[in-house]
Every structure is written in C-alpha cells, then in structure tokens.
Design a protein around this motif. Structure first.
Motif, PDB file in Angstrom:
ATOM      1  N   UNK A  40       1.116  -0.898  -0.033  1.00 18.91           N
ATOM      2  CA  UNK A  40      -0.143  -0.202   0.163  1.00 18.91           C
ATOM      3  C   UNK A  40       1.079   0.970   0.199  1.00 18.91           C
ATOM      4  N   UNK A  41       0.768   2.552  -1.156  1.00 20.59           N
ATOM      5  CA  UNK A  41       0.527   3.339  -1.125  1.00 20.59           C
ATOM      6  C   UNK A  41       0.056   4.509  -1.663  1.00 20.59           C
ATOM      7  N   UNK A  42      -0.139   5.519  -0.263  1.00 23.95           N
ATOM      8  CA  UNK A  42      -0.813   6.580  -0.563  1.00 23.95           C
ATOM      9  C   UNK A  42      -0.089   7.838  -0.856  1.00 23.95           C
ATOM     10  N   UNK A  43      -0.681   8.070  -1.613  1.00 23.24           N
ATOM     11  CA  UNK A  43      -0.359  10.019  -1.847  1.00 23.24           C
ATOM     12  C   UNK A  43      -1.565  10.962  -1.692  1.00 23.24           C
ATOM     13  N   UNK A  44      -0.970  11.660  -1.132  1.00 25.74           N
ATOM     14  CA  UNK A  44      -1.809  13.070  -0.192  1.00 25.74           C
ATOM     15  C   UNK A  44      -1.624  14.465  -0.738  1.00 25.74           C
ATOM     16  N   UNK A  45      -1.968  15.461  -0.480  1.00 30.28           N
ATOM     17  CA  UNK A  45      -1.081  16.586  -1.169  1.00 30.28           C
ATOM     18  C   UNK A  45       0.335  16.807  -0.059  1.00 30.28           C
ATOM     19  N   UNK A  46       0.392  16.411   0.552  1.00 29.57           N
ATOM     20  CA  UNK A  46       1.362  16.976   1.331  1.00 29.57           C
ATOM     21  C   UNK A  46       2.395  15.205   2.132  1.00 29.57           C
ATOM     22  N   UNK A  47       1.221  14.101   2.004  1.00 31.29           N
ATOM     23  CA  UNK A  47       2.230  12.963   2.934  1.00 31.29           C
ATOM     24  C   UNK A  47       2.064  11.434   1.694  1.00 31.29           C
ATOM     25  N   UNK A  48       3.635  11.097   1.856  1.00 30.46           N
ATOM     26  CA  UNK A  48       2.900   9.560   1.392  1.00 30.46           C
ATOM     27  C   UNK A  48       3.257   8.794   2.640  1.00 30.46           C
ATOM     28  N   UNK A  49       1.877   7.791   2.461  1.00 33.51           N
ATOM     29  CA  UNK A  49       2.086   7.104   3.567  1.00 33.51           C
ATOM     30  C   UNK A  49       2.414   5.622   2.767  1.00 33.51           C
ATOM     31  N   UNK A  50       3.154   5.084   4.101  1.00 30.75           N
ATOM     32  CA  UNK A  50       3.779   3.607   2.894  1.00 30.75           C
ATOM     33  C   UNK A  50       3.923   2.501   4.024  1.00 30.75           C
ATOM     34  N   UNK A  51       4.594   1.508   3.656  1.00 28.33           N
ATOM     35  CA  UNK A  51       5.243   0.401   4.386  1.00 28.33           C
ATOM     36  C   UNK A  51       5.684   0.752   4.551  1.00 28.33           C
ATOM     37  N   UNK A  52       6.953  -0.367   6.252  1.00 28.07           N
ATOM     38  CA  UNK A  52       7.903   0.731   6.592  1.00 28.07           C
ATOM     39  C   UNK A  52       9.118   0.041   6.378  1.00 28.07           C
ATOM     40  N   UNK A  53       9.991   0.598   5.848  1.00 30.00           N
ATOM     41  CA  UNK A  53      11.717   0.577   5.543  1.00 30.00           C
ATOM     42  C   UNK A  53      12.551   0.545   6.567  1.00 30.00           C
ATOM     43  N   UNK A  54      13.659  -0.640   6.457  1.00 33.84           N
ATOM     44  CA  UNK A  54      14.576  -0.547   7.324  1.00 33.84           C
ATOM     45  C   UNK A  54      15.260   0.500   8.242  1.00 33.84           C
ATOM     46  N   UNK A  55      14.945   2.265   7.135  1.00 35.04           N
ATOM     47  CA  UNK A  55      15.457   3.142   7.774  1.00 35.04           C
ATOM     48  C   UNK A  55      14.824   3.856   8.659  1.00 35.04           C
ATOM     49  N   UNK A  56      13.254   3.321   8.922  1.00 40.50           N
ATOM     50  CA  UNK A  56      12.040   4.164   9.938  1.00 40.50           C
ATOM     51  C   UNK A  56      12.342   3.625  10.918  1.00 40.50           C
ATOM     52  N   UNK A  57      13.071   2.520  11.475  1.00 39.48           N
ATOM     53  CA  UNK A  57      13.306   2.480  12.897  1.00 39.48           C
ATOM     54  C   UNK A  57      14.008   3.089  13.615  1.00 39.48           C
ATOM     55  N   UNK A  58      14.620   3.639  13.393  1.00 37.79           N
ATOM     56  CA  UNK A  58      14.963   5.276  14.359  1.00 37.79           C
ATOM     57  C   UNK A  58      14.381   6.321  14.798  1.00 37.79           C
ATOM     58  N   UNK A  59      13.605   5.873  13.486  1.00 38.78           N
ATOM     59  CA  UNK A  59      13.110   7.717  13.643  1.00 38.78           C
ATOM     60  C   UNK A  59      11.396   7.675  14.383  1.00 38.78           C
ATOM     61  N   UNK A  60      11.374   6.221  14.103  1.00 33.61           N
ATOM     62  CA  UNK A  60       9.835   5.671  14.462  1.00 33.61           C
ATOM     63  C   UNK A  60      10.290   5.668  16.431  1.00 33.61           C
TER      64      UNK A  60
END
Length: 180
Positions: free
Chosen positions: A1-21
């Motif tokens: 799933x990948x959803x784009x809005x005017x200002x956001x991208x909503x997407x599945x997790x990727x490994x680089x998201x671990x630390x900011x999460x």
C-alpha cells in the motif's frame, strides 16, 4: 500500500524507519496519553510486529513521510483490533484507524489529511463497511483529528480499555465511527 495526499506519502515500513519511529514512540509528549513511552527495543518489536501483520493481512499501520522532503513524520494506518479490545467495544468492530506523529509537525493538519486518505482507501480499495477510532477520553487533540476526518463520536460505545488495569487513569476510552 502506498497512498499519496497533497503533503504526505503513507507507505509500508522500510528499515530506515526504525530509528525515527523509536524517537517518536520514545517521546513523552507524543506518548502522554499512553501508559508508557517505548524503549528503542520496544519500538523495534512494534516495528517487527507491524511488518509481520502487513505481510499476513495485507495492511497495517505504516510510515508517514512528507511528500516534499521524504522526512519521516510518524505512523498512521488501519489495523485489526485485538480480540480483547474488540469485545469491549459495542458492536465488536474489526478495524481501527490510528496515528502518532512527531510533535515537530503537530498543528499542520497532517493527521486528518492522512486519516481521510486512509478512510477512503479502507472503504474503496479494501471494501470495509466500518472503521472506528478510539483513544483515552482526555486525548482531545486526537478526538479533533477524528472529527476532522469525518468520524462521529459514539458515546454508547465508550469503554474501559481491557489492557489497562482497573483504576488506571488512562483506562476510559471514547469511540468514533464512520461507515461506508
């Protein structure tokens, strides 16, 4: 799933998201309506669980990033409600929507923007009939997001969260609903 809005991208997790999460889930202000902040290890376990649920059922809470910069700004998504919690809510709803955004982006309308896109996805692509949201009754900012996303409060469905012990100050929860 990948959803784009005017200002956001909503997407599945990727490994680089671990630390900011882990940073978002470890922030006491972000987690003020939760029983605890999460440690790096706990956030990592939640990350791994989300990956497993995504693989198992095809959707779950995922990452939100700013479309213009690619900056990770939080988590948002649709998920199956755990049975114990589901049984506590009038009507036994199956699917919830939820979010937790980095406080650096609070007040910009990103959560309602993402929530509206996810509701459209849930009803259109997934064919869901109803989606609920719930939060501690004192979490007024989250309730405003629910309202801005088009959800309606259902006071008859308010409940005491079964995963919190009796008497816990965060136990009383309110429920918002929206149907297709």
């Amino acid at each position: 799933m990948r959803i784009e809005t005017d200002r956001l991208v909503l997407r599945p997790w990727q490994e680089s998201d671990r630390a900011p999460l882990a940073s978002v889930l470890g922030d006491p202000e972000v987690r003020r309506f939760y029983p605890t902040v999460l440690t790096v290890e706990q956030a990592g376990a939640q990350f791994d669980y989300a990956l497993a649920r995504q693989a198992e059922v095809g959707f779950h809470f995922g990452a939100a990033e700013l479309k213009a910069t690619g900056q990770f700004v939080g988590l948002i998504g649709l998920g199956y409600i755990p049975d114990e919690t589901r049984a506590a809510i009038r009507g036994n709803p199956a699917i919830e929507i939820g979010w937790q955004f980095d406080r650096s982006v609070w007040g910009q309308g990103l959560a309602p923007e993402g929530a509206r896109a996810l509701l459209a996805y849930g009803f259109g692509t997934l064919g869901l009939d109803e989606i609920v949201a719930f939060t501690f009754r004192g979490n007024l900012p989250s309730q405003r997001v629910m309202e801005k996303a088009g959800m309606t409060r259902d006071p008859a469905a308010d409940f005491e969260h079964p995963r919190l012990e009796l008497g816990h100050p965060l136990r009383p929860h309110v429920v918002y609903r929206i149907a297709r």
